[in-house]
Design a protein around this motif. Structure first.
Motif, PDB file in Angstrom:
ATOM      1  N   PRO A  53      -7.250   1.486   1.203  1.00 31.40           N
ATOM      2  CA  PRO A  53      -6.937   2.759   1.444  1.00 31.40           C
ATOM      3  C   PRO A  53      -7.864   3.681   2.167  1.00 31.40           C
ATOM      4  O   PRO A  53      -7.643   5.020   2.703  1.00 31.40           O
ATOM      5  CB  PRO A  53      -6.932   3.445   0.091  1.00 31.40           C
ATOM      6  N   THR A  54      -9.060   3.279   2.361  1.00 31.81           N
ATOM      7  CA  THR A  54     -10.046   3.984   3.236  1.00 31.81           C
ATOM      8  C   THR A  54     -10.002   3.674   4.595  1.00 31.81           C
ATOM      9  O   THR A  54     -10.708   4.308   5.424  1.00 31.81           O
ATOM     10  CB  THR A  54     -11.671   3.569   2.722  1.00 31.81           C
ATOM     11  N   GLY A  55      -9.126   2.905   4.870  1.00 32.92           N
ATOM     12  CA  GLY A  55      -8.627   2.697   6.583  1.00 32.92           C
ATOM     13  C   GLY A  55      -9.402   1.341   6.926  1.00 32.92           C
ATOM     14  O   GLY A  55     -10.328   0.716   6.326  1.00 32.92           O
ATOM     15  N   ALA A  88      -0.685  -1.093   3.690  1.00 35.36           N
ATOM     16  CA  ALA A  88      -1.399  -0.229   2.709  1.00 35.36           C
ATOM     17  C   ALA A  88      -0.951  -0.355   1.596  1.00 35.36           C
ATOM     18  O   ALA A  88       0.322  -0.163   1.205  1.00 35.36           O
ATOM     19  CB  ALA A  88      -1.725   1.042   3.324  1.00 35.36           C
ATOM     20  N   LEU A  94      -1.261   1.813  -2.066  1.00 29.56           N
ATOM     21  CA  LEU A  94      -1.903   2.745  -2.669  1.00 29.56           C
ATOM     22  C   LEU A  94      -1.197   3.350  -3.921  1.00 29.56           C
ATOM     23  O   LEU A  94       0.047   3.639  -4.391  1.00 29.56           O
ATOM     24  CB  LEU A  94      -1.074   3.948  -1.736  1.00 29.56           C
ATOM     25  N   ALA A 147      -5.928   8.015   2.234  1.00 29.98           N
ATOM     26  CA  ALA A 147      -5.287   7.383   3.356  1.00 29.98           C
ATOM     27  C   ALA A 147      -4.738   8.304   4.205  1.00 29.98           C
ATOM     28  O   ALA A 147      -4.880   8.067   5.433  1.00 29.98           O
ATOM     29  CB  ALA A 147      -4.125   6.406   2.688  1.00 29.98           C
ATOM     30  N   TRP A 193      -7.337   8.973   7.426  1.00 29.67           N
ATOM     31  CA  TRP A 193      -7.435   7.887   8.629  1.00 29.67           C
ATOM     32  C   TRP A 193      -6.073   7.863   9.381  1.00 29.67           C
ATOM     33  O   TRP A 193      -6.017   7.428  10.423  1.00 29.67           O
ATOM     34  CB  TRP A 193      -8.121   6.613   8.310  1.00 29.67           C
TER      35      TRP A 193
END
Length: 280
Positions: free
Chosen positions: A80-82, A100, A102, A111, A114
């Motif tokens: 989620p942080t990229g 991804a 989530l 998310a 980024w």
């Protein structure tokens, strides 16, 4: 009708199913190769996942497989942080997009940051973005996804509306999926008809009648050109046979042309658009 599978996993050590071993048994790649030949599956979107320690290295595993098997179109897992080190390494490794997961609103809000920063790069490459997103997460994704106009965004497993012991009414199904239905106005967003066992309680209760109202609501909102069949190999095999994944409920009324789209044509078109501009 040649199929194209919009959601499957391939793990080097196998998926650790309910009994601590892959429900596919043995070499997952070899098993899927046999299944795809038997069922006429010409292409497959293979979804990377590294969300827990036992799956570390799955992206590299998929890159190696894709180099040797032209039917594999991999999407690289990003948290989620990229991505920690940009996207160019994934494009050069042959990935067609990103994956991804989530689970909640906080992950989605993280998310979107980024995704906004990467929008130009994602659009330039025509990337496929595979999202396992709950309704609580999906509710926060609209503005970020609206910027990805040259991408194909695919929301997995009917939008994860939860497990139901009996089929909800159409209105109740639409209410649960309201955040996803709110994205139907974005023509580049579609939904995978995959993981129906996750909508059913118990999960092995094929044909998963509890999923029918969700499939029907999504078909009404997105149309057959934006639904994508996926097997969810090999996790699905903890609950059903592969043959059972080929026949999801709620699609009975499709015309032959519409069925050809859902079961393969839509994904093949998305993959033709992907990577159409080489990474700089």
């Amino acid at each position: 009708m040649e199929r194209a599978d919009a959601h499957l996993h391939l793990f080097a050590a196998g998926y650790p199913g309910r009994y601590g071993r892959s429900p596919a048994g043995g070499d997952e790649l070899a098993v899927y190769e046999s299944l795809r030949r038997a069922h006429g599956i010409g292409r497959a979107l293979v979804v990377g996942y590294e969300g827990s320690p036992e799956f570390a290295g799955n992206n590299d595993h998929l890159a190696a497989l894709a180099a040797d098997h032209d039917w594999i179109a991999p999407v690289a897992y990003v948290p989620p942080t990229g991505p920690a080190d940009g996207l160019d390494r994934w494009w050069s490794a042959g990935f067609v997009g990103l994956s991804a997961y989530l689970a909640d609103a906080e992950a989605a809000r993280t998310a979107t940051g980024w995704l906004a920063d990467a929008a130009a790069d994602l659009n330039r490459t025509g990337a496929v973005l595979s999202l396992n997103a709950t309704p609580a997460a999906t509710a926060h994704l609209g503005p970020a996804l609206a910027r990805l106009t040259e991408c194909t965004v695919l929301v997995s497993h009917l939008g994860l509306p939860g497990a139901h012991p009996t089929p909800p009414g159409r209105d109740a199904a639409a209410s649960l999926l309201a955040p996803l239905l709110g994205l139907a106005g974005l023509p580049h967003v579609g939904v995978k008809v995959s993981g129906l066992y996750a909508v059913s309680e118990p999960a092995h209760a094929w044909p998963h009648d509890s999923a029918r109202p969700f499939v029907e609501v999504l078909l009404d909102a997105f149309g057959p050109r934006r639904l994508y069949w996926g097997s969810d190999f090999s996790p699905s095999l903890d609950h059903v046979s592969f043959t059972q994944t080929l026949h999801p409920v709620g699609l009975d009324a499709l015309s032959p042309t519409e069925a050809a789209d859902v079961y393969g044509g839509n994904l093949r078109r998305a993959l033709r658009r992907a990577r159409r501009v080489p990474a700089a």
